[in-house]
Design a protein around this motif. Structure first.
Motif, mmCIF file in Angstrom:
data_model
loop_
_atom_site.group_PDB
_atom_site.id
_atom_site.type_symbol
_atom_site.label_atom_id
_atom_site.label_comp_id
_atom_site.label_asym_id
_atom_site.label_seq_id
_atom_site.Cartn_x
_atom_site.Cartn_y
_atom_site.Cartn_z
ATOM 1 N N SER A 52 -13.366 -11.699 44.667
ATOM 2 C CA SER A 52 -13.934 -11.028 45.831
ATOM 3 C C SER A 52 -15.434 -11.309 45.941
ATOM 4 O O SER A 52 -16.053 -11.822 45.002
ATOM 5 N N SER A 53 -16.012 -10.950 47.075
ATOM 6 C CA SER A 53 -17.419 -11.263 47.324
ATOM 7 C C SER A 53 -18.353 -10.601 46.309
ATOM 8 O O SER A 53 -19.373 -11.178 45.937
ATOM 9 N N THR A 54 -17.981 -9.426 45.853
ATOM 10 C CA THR A 54 -18.819 -8.724 44.875
ATOM 11 C C THR A 54 -18.471 -9.084 43.437
ATOM 12 O O THR A 54 -19.214 -8.752 42.520
ATOM 13 N N GLY A 55 -17.354 -9.748 43.256
ATOM 14 C CA GLY A 55 -16.897 -10.067 41.908
ATOM 15 C C GLY A 55 -16.107 -8.957 41.258
ATOM 16 O O GLY A 55 -15.685 -9.087 40.101
ATOM 17 N N SER A 56 -15.897 -7.880 41.980
ATOM 18 C CA SER A 56 -15.234 -6.726 41.383
ATOM 19 C C SER A 56 -13.725 -6.893 41.264
ATOM 20 O O SER A 56 -13.084 -6.198 40.474
ATOM 21 N N SER A 57 -13.179 -7.815 42.035
ATOM 22 C CA SER A 57 -11.733 -8.059 41.979
ATOM 23 C C SER A 57 -11.457 -9.535 41.781
ATOM 24 O O SER A 57 -12.083 -10.379 42.419
ATOM 25 N N THR A 58 -10.512 -9.804 40.891
ATOM 26 C CA THR A 58 -10.094 -11.179 40.639
ATOM 27 C C THR A 58 -8.579 -11.257 40.687
ATOM 28 O O THR A 58 -7.882 -10.283 40.368
ATOM 29 N N TYR A 59 -8.080 -12.401 41.067
ATOM 30 C CA TYR A 59 -6.653 -12.607 41.240
ATOM 31 C C TYR A 59 -6.265 -13.964 40.662
ATOM 32 O O TYR A 59 -7.034 -14.916 40.745
ATOM 33 N N TYR A 60 -5.057 -14.012 40.109
ATOM 34 C CA TYR A 60 -4.563 -15.249 39.516
ATOM 35 C C TYR A 60 -3.090 -15.431 39.848
ATOM 36 O O TYR A 60 -2.315 -14.470 39.860
ATOM 37 N N VAL A 61 -2.730 -16.656 40.088
ATOM 38 C CA VAL A 61 -1.307 -16.954 40.243
ATOM 39 C C VAL A 61 -0.660 -16.856 38.865
ATOM 40 O O VAL A 61 -1.320 -17.078 37.836
ATOM 41 N N ASP A 62 0.606 -16.492 38.817
ATOM 42 C CA ASP A 62 1.265 -16.215 37.540
ATOM 43 C C ASP A 62 1.153 -17.365 36.543
ATOM 44 O O ASP A 62 1.007 -17.151 35.337
ATOM 45 N N SER A 63 1.205 -18.582 37.029
ATOM 46 C CA SER A 63 1.234 -19.742 36.133
ATOM 47 C C SER A 63 -0.061 -19.947 35.355
ATOM 48 O O SER A 63 -0.081 -20.697 34.374
ATOM 49 N N VAL A 64 -1.152 -19.299 35.780
ATOM 50 C CA VAL A 64 -2.428 -19.484 35.084
ATOM 51 C C VAL A 64 -2.959 -18.205 34.462
ATOM 52 O O VAL A 64 -3.993 -18.232 33.789
ATOM 53 N N THR A 69 -9.989 -18.160 33.937
ATOM 54 C CA THR A 69 -10.868 -17.036 34.257
ATOM 55 C C THR A 69 -11.834 -17.453 35.349
ATOM 56 O O THR A 69 -12.527 -18.467 35.221
ATOM 57 N N ILE A 70 -11.877 -16.669 36.408
ATOM 58 C CA ILE A 70 -12.795 -16.943 37.511
ATOM 59 C C ILE A 70 -13.966 -15.978 37.417
ATOM 60 O O ILE A 70 -13.802 -14.813 37.047
ATOM 61 N N SER A 71 -15.154 -16.477 37.741
ATOM 62 C CA SER A 71 -16.346 -15.632 37.721
ATOM 63 C C SER A 71 -17.325 -16.170 38.758
ATOM 64 O O SER A 71 -17.178 -17.299 39.235
#
Length: 124
Positions: A52-64, A69-71
């Motif tokens: 998300s724009s603030t970095g407060s939420s992250t999402y990943y597809v199941d395979s990864v 890790t996204i940041s």
């Protein structure tokens, strides 16, 4: 010129790691969700991860999940995708894109700005 530039791709052995970066020029990423996408030869583009724009939420597809890790660092106007325990099926061209929200990122569609992509090859 408004653009996103990916870097950090390359050739790595199975089990190895790579760190992809997405840098923006000409605009600020502060107000955008940023997604990482990939497209393997002969396959549709798919969403891999989104922040998300603030970095407060992250999402990943199941395979990864558990491996990637996204940041983001809004001060540096960059988003990073740390990829660990890479598998041959992770081989693809990886793209980042700025979008209004992460909703729907898994479809691989949408986005206001796209980078040119960086090749990731996982092979022994």
């Amino acid at each position: 010129q408004l653009q996103l530039v990916e870097s950090g791709g390359g050739l790595v052995q199975p089990g190895g790691s790579l760190r992809l970066s997405c840098a923006a020029s000409g605009f600020t990423l502060d107000y955008y969700a940023i997604g990482w996408f990939r497209q393997a030869p002969g396959k549709e583009r798919e969403g891999v991860s989104c922040i998300s724009s603030t970095g407060s939420s992250t999402y990943y597809v199941d395979s990864v999940k558990g491996r990637f890790t996204i940041s983001r660092d809004n001060a540096k106007n960059t988003v990073t995708l740390q990829m660990n325990s890479l598998k041959p099926e992770d081989t693809a061209v990886y793209y980042c894109a700025a979008r209004g929200a992460c909703l729907g990122y898994v479809t691989g569609r949408g986005g206001d700005y796209w980078g040119q992509g960086t090749q990731v090859t996982v092979s022994s």
